[in-house]
Design a protein around this motif. Structure first.
Motif, mmCIF file in Angstrom:
data_model
loop_
_atom_site.group_PDB
_atom_site.id
_atom_site.type_symbol
_atom_site.label_atom_id
_atom_site.label_comp_id
_atom_site.label_asym_id
_atom_site.label_seq_id
_atom_site.Cartn_x
_atom_site.Cartn_y
_atom_site.Cartn_z
ATOM 1 N N MET A 179 0.843 -1.191 0.000
ATOM 2 C CA MET A 179 0.000 0.000 0.000
ATOM 3 C C MET A 179 0.879 1.241 0.000
ATOM 4 S SD MET A 179 -2.951 -1.128 2.741
ATOM 5 C CE MET A 179 -3.778 0.452 2.674
ATOM 6 N N PRO A 180 1.393 1.640 -1.165
ATOM 7 C CA PRO A 180 2.270 2.814 -1.221
ATOM 8 C C PRO A 180 1.473 4.108 -1.075
ATOM 9 C CG PRO A 180 1.863 1.997 -3.422
ATOM 10 C CD PRO A 180 1.227 1.002 -2.483
ATOM 11 N N LEU A 181 2.135 5.134 -0.555
ATOM 12 C CA LEU A 181 1.537 6.469 -0.491
ATOM 13 C C LEU A 181 1.898 7.232 -1.754
ATOM 14 C CD1 LEU A 181 2.239 7.539 3.193
ATOM 15 C CD2 LEU A 181 0.002 7.208 2.155
ATOM 16 N N LYS A 182 0.903 7.905 -2.341
ATOM 17 C CA LYS A 182 1.150 8.669 -3.554
ATOM 18 C C LYS A 182 0.768 10.121 -3.331
ATOM 19 C CE LYS A 182 0.594 4.998 -6.997
ATOM 20 N NZ LYS A 182 -0.143 4.580 -8.215
ATOM 21 N N THR A 183 1.469 11.014 -4.004
ATOM 22 C CA THR A 183 1.174 12.446 -3.942
ATOM 23 C C THR A 183 0.593 12.886 -5.277
ATOM 24 O OG1 THR A 183 2.987 12.817 -2.386
ATOM 25 C CG2 THR A 183 2.146 14.731 -3.559
ATOM 26 N N SER A 184 -0.518 13.612 -5.218
ATOM 27 C CA SER A 184 -1.122 14.155 -6.437
ATOM 28 C C SER A 184 -1.807 15.470 -6.081
ATOM 29 C CB SER A 184 -2.121 13.167 -7.040
ATOM 30 O OG SER A 184 -3.157 12.875 -6.121
ATOM 31 N N THR A 185 -2.360 16.126 -7.075
ATOM 32 C CA THR A 185 -3.026 17.402 -6.820
ATOM 33 C C THR A 185 -4.519 17.273 -7.095
ATOM 34 O OG1 THR A 185 -2.622 18.148 -9.074
ATOM 35 C CG2 THR A 185 -0.985 18.752 -7.397
ATOM 36 N N ILE A 186 -5.307 18.116 -6.420
ATOM 37 C CA ILE A 186 -6.750 18.103 -6.598
ATOM 38 C C ILE A 186 -7.249 19.545 -6.540
ATOM 39 C CG2 ILE A 186 -7.154 17.762 -4.106
ATOM 40 C CD1 ILE A 186 -9.680 16.194 -4.831
ATOM 41 N N CYS A 187 -8.215 19.859 -7.371
ATOM 42 C CA CYS A 187 -8.828 21.182 -7.336
ATOM 43 C C CYS A 187 -9.817 21.222 -6.179
ATOM 44 C CB CYS A 187 -9.553 21.452 -8.659
ATOM 45 S SG CYS A 187 -10.449 23.025 -8.680
ATOM 46 N N LEU A 188 -9.639 22.169 -5.260
ATOM 47 C CA LEU A 188 -10.491 22.233 -4.077
ATOM 48 C C LEU A 188 -11.818 22.923 -4.396
ATOM 49 C CD1 LEU A 188 -7.897 22.951 -1.252
ATOM 50 C CD2 LEU A 188 -8.876 20.770 -1.984
ATOM 51 N N LYS A 189 -12.482 22.370 -5.391
ATOM 52 C CA LYS A 189 -13.767 22.907 -5.829
ATOM 53 C C LYS A 189 -14.548 21.771 -6.480
ATOM 54 C CE LYS A 189 -16.165 26.810 -6.446
ATOM 55 N NZ LYS A 189 -16.660 27.579 -5.314
ATOM 56 N N ALA A 190 -15.842 21.645 -6.129
ATOM 57 C CA ALA A 190 -16.686 20.654 -6.789
ATOM 58 C C ALA A 190 -16.933 21.084 -8.231
ATOM 59 C CB ALA A 190 -18.006 20.515 -6.035
ATOM 60 N N PRO A 191 -16.923 20.150 -9.179
ATOM 61 C CA PRO A 191 -17.159 20.509 -10.580
ATOM 62 C C PRO A 191 -18.477 21.266 -10.759
ATOM 63 C CG PRO A 191 -16.405 18.237 -10.418
ATOM 64 C CD PRO A 191 -16.651 18.704 -9.019
ATOM 65 N N GLU A 192 -18.435 22.314 -11.545
ATOM 66 C CA GLU A 192 -19.611 23.150 -11.781
ATOM 67 C C GLU A 192 -20.764 22.320 -12.346
ATOM 68 O OE1 GLU A 192 -21.258 26.742 -11.155
ATOM 69 O OE2 GLU A 192 -19.070 26.506 -11.041
ATOM 70 N N GLY A 193 -21.940 22.480 -11.738
ATOM 71 C CA GLY A 193 -23.135 21.792 -12.235
ATOM 72 C C GLY A 193 -23.268 20.346 -11.827
ATOM 73 N N SER A 194 -22.340 19.843 -10.996
ATOM 74 C CA SER A 194 -22.401 18.443 -10.567
ATOM 75 C C SER A 194 -23.058 18.328 -9.196
ATOM 76 C CB SER A 194 -20.988 17.847 -10.502
ATOM 77 O OG SER A 194 -20.304 18.333 -9.355
ATOM 78 N N ASN A 195 -23.337 17.103 -8.797
ATOM 79 C CA ASN A 195 -23.846 16.807 -7.447
ATOM 80 C C ASN A 195 -22.717 16.394 -6.515
ATOM 81 O OD1 ASN A 195 -26.521 17.405 -7.386
ATOM 82 N ND2 ASN A 195 -27.241 15.337 -7.837
ATOM 83 N N ALA A 196 -21.478 16.536 -6.957
ATOM 84 C CA ALA A 196 -20.330 16.059 -6.194
ATOM 85 C C ALA A 196 -20.118 16.876 -4.913
ATOM 86 C CB ALA A 196 -19.079 16.104 -7.054
ATOM 87 N N ILE A 197 -19.440 16.238 -3.977
ATOM 88 C CA ILE A 197 -19.132 16.865 -2.689
ATOM 89 C C ILE A 197 -17.629 16.744 -2.461
ATOM 90 C CG2 ILE A 197 -19.593 16.861 -0.205
ATOM 91 C CD1 ILE A 197 -22.177 15.246 -0.906
ATOM 92 N N LEU A 198 -16.967 17.863 -2.261
ATOM 93 C CA LEU A 198 -15.536 17.861 -1.968
ATOM 94 C C LEU A 198 -15.352 17.910 -0.458
ATOM 95 C CD1 LEU A 198 -12.585 18.118 -3.113
ATOM 96 C CD2 LEU A 198 -12.845 20.570 -2.689
ATOM 97 N N VAL A 199 -14.600 16.945 0.079
ATOM 98 C CA VAL A 199 -14.415 16.886 1.532
ATOM 99 C C VAL A 199 -12.942 16.821 1.896
ATOM 100 C CG1 VAL A 199 -16.636 15.717 1.888
ATOM 101 C CG2 VAL A 199 -14.540 14.346 1.649
#
Length: 319
Positions: free
Chosen positions: A1-21
């Motif tokens: 179970m390796p740890l990986k580093t990546s980037t994420i936009c701290l915003k839910a996609p416009e017009g979606s039902n997604a939830i950023l936590v």
């Protein structure tokens, strides 16, 4: 179970039902081991190699396209083992209303583990005052609660665990009538007869294998077995057979498996029961806290050697 580093936009996609936590606490649970292999017809999907694993946890909403959740809400449910998660479904997400208890409790006693204990004991086993109750893996996240529920009802309660420290915890902290270290018992059937000379009314099954076989020989007429898990089998290439199933017939025993998410409609009823018991000190809960996402793999693996004492939780962030 390796740890990986990546980037994420701290915003839910416009017009979606997604939830950023932002993930705060992650729950280590034995069922996650079964998701690390390809399983046909399972109730839960296997993990995808190369992607973050998922499990129950506590998180803070940073942005939401879902009208039922807003920025700043605290939630518990299924999330990723990562610092931030973009959740595309809210089917397994619960808003946290009661915040006068430790937030980590929603990764355990007030979350999936607590609901599992509640459903398995009260709904599946239909307990009655004065009955005899046996719980395997009794010091874990679920077992410690089942034992306390049974004591509140006026049952005689015995638990098994894998170390002297855990046995002492069961008797001195959780109020079990008796407890024993299964690793020190060469004959599990004899051990159960010692603690249950008149037999077992209710068995809360967490381990499977040899323990289940021994329990079947010691069940009373019309006993009930709630099959919650079988942790002794998850790492075996060939699961152990069970040899005493005829006891289900001869003793008219009801043995039933269950999945907690079939019963989440009972969550408000569960909270109404358990929150006052926690606040009045009638139910206590022991957590084993691992600090940092990087400690997650070792904490999860430790469940299968019994390294944890109480509910294993990984702290990703405290706010």
């Amino acid at each position: 179970m390796p740890l990986k580093t990546s980037t994420i936009c701290l915003k839910a996609p416009e017009g979606s039902n997604a939830i950023l936590v932002k993930n705060l606490y992650l729950s280590c649970d034995p069922y996650m081991r079964t998701r690390m292999r390809k399983m046909e017809g399972s109730y839960v999907d296997s993990f995808t190699p190369g992607s973050p694993i998922s499990g129950y946890g506590v998180a803070k909403v940073l942005d939401s396209g879902n009208p039922n959740f807003k920025k700043g809400d605290l939630v518990w449910g299924v999330t990723g083992w990562e610092e931030y998660s973009l959740l595309t479904t809210a089917n397994a997400l619960f808003k946290i209303q009661n915040k006068d208890v430790p937030l980590s409790y929603y990764a355990g006693i007030l979350g999936m583990a607590g609901m599992t204990a509640y459903v398995g004991f009260y709904e599946i086993c239909s307990p009655k005052k004065g009955e005899t109750v046996f719980i395997s893996a009794a010091s874990g996240a679920v077992g410690q609660l089942v034992g306390q529920f049974a004591k509140l009802l006026g049952c005689y309660v015995v638990g098994s665990a894998g170390t002297k420290q855990k046995v002492d915890l069961l008797k001195n902290k959780f109020g079990f009538d008796e407890a024993f270290n299964y690793k020190e018992e060469r004959d599990l059937d004899a051990a159960l007869k010692r603690y249950f000379p008149n037999g077992i009314d209710i068995y809360f099954e967490n381990v499977g294998g040899r323990m289940l076989d021994a329990v079947l020989l010691n069940m009373r007429l019309h006993g009930r077995i709630a099959v919650c898990g079988m942790i002794s089998q998850y790492n075996l290439d060939q699961p152990e057979g069970v040899h005493n199933l005829f006891c289900l017939i001869s003793k008219r025993v009801r043995m039933e498996g269950f999945l907690v998410f079939d019963h989440y409609h009972l969550y408000p009823k569960f909270l109404d029961m358990i929150l006052p018991q926690i606040k009045e000190g009638n139910i206590v809960y022991v957590e084993d806290i691992a600090e940092g996402l990087e400690s997650g793999p070792a904490a999860l693996v430790g469940l299968f050697s019994g390294r944890n004492v109480g509910k294993q939780v990984v702290v990703v962030a405290r706010d």
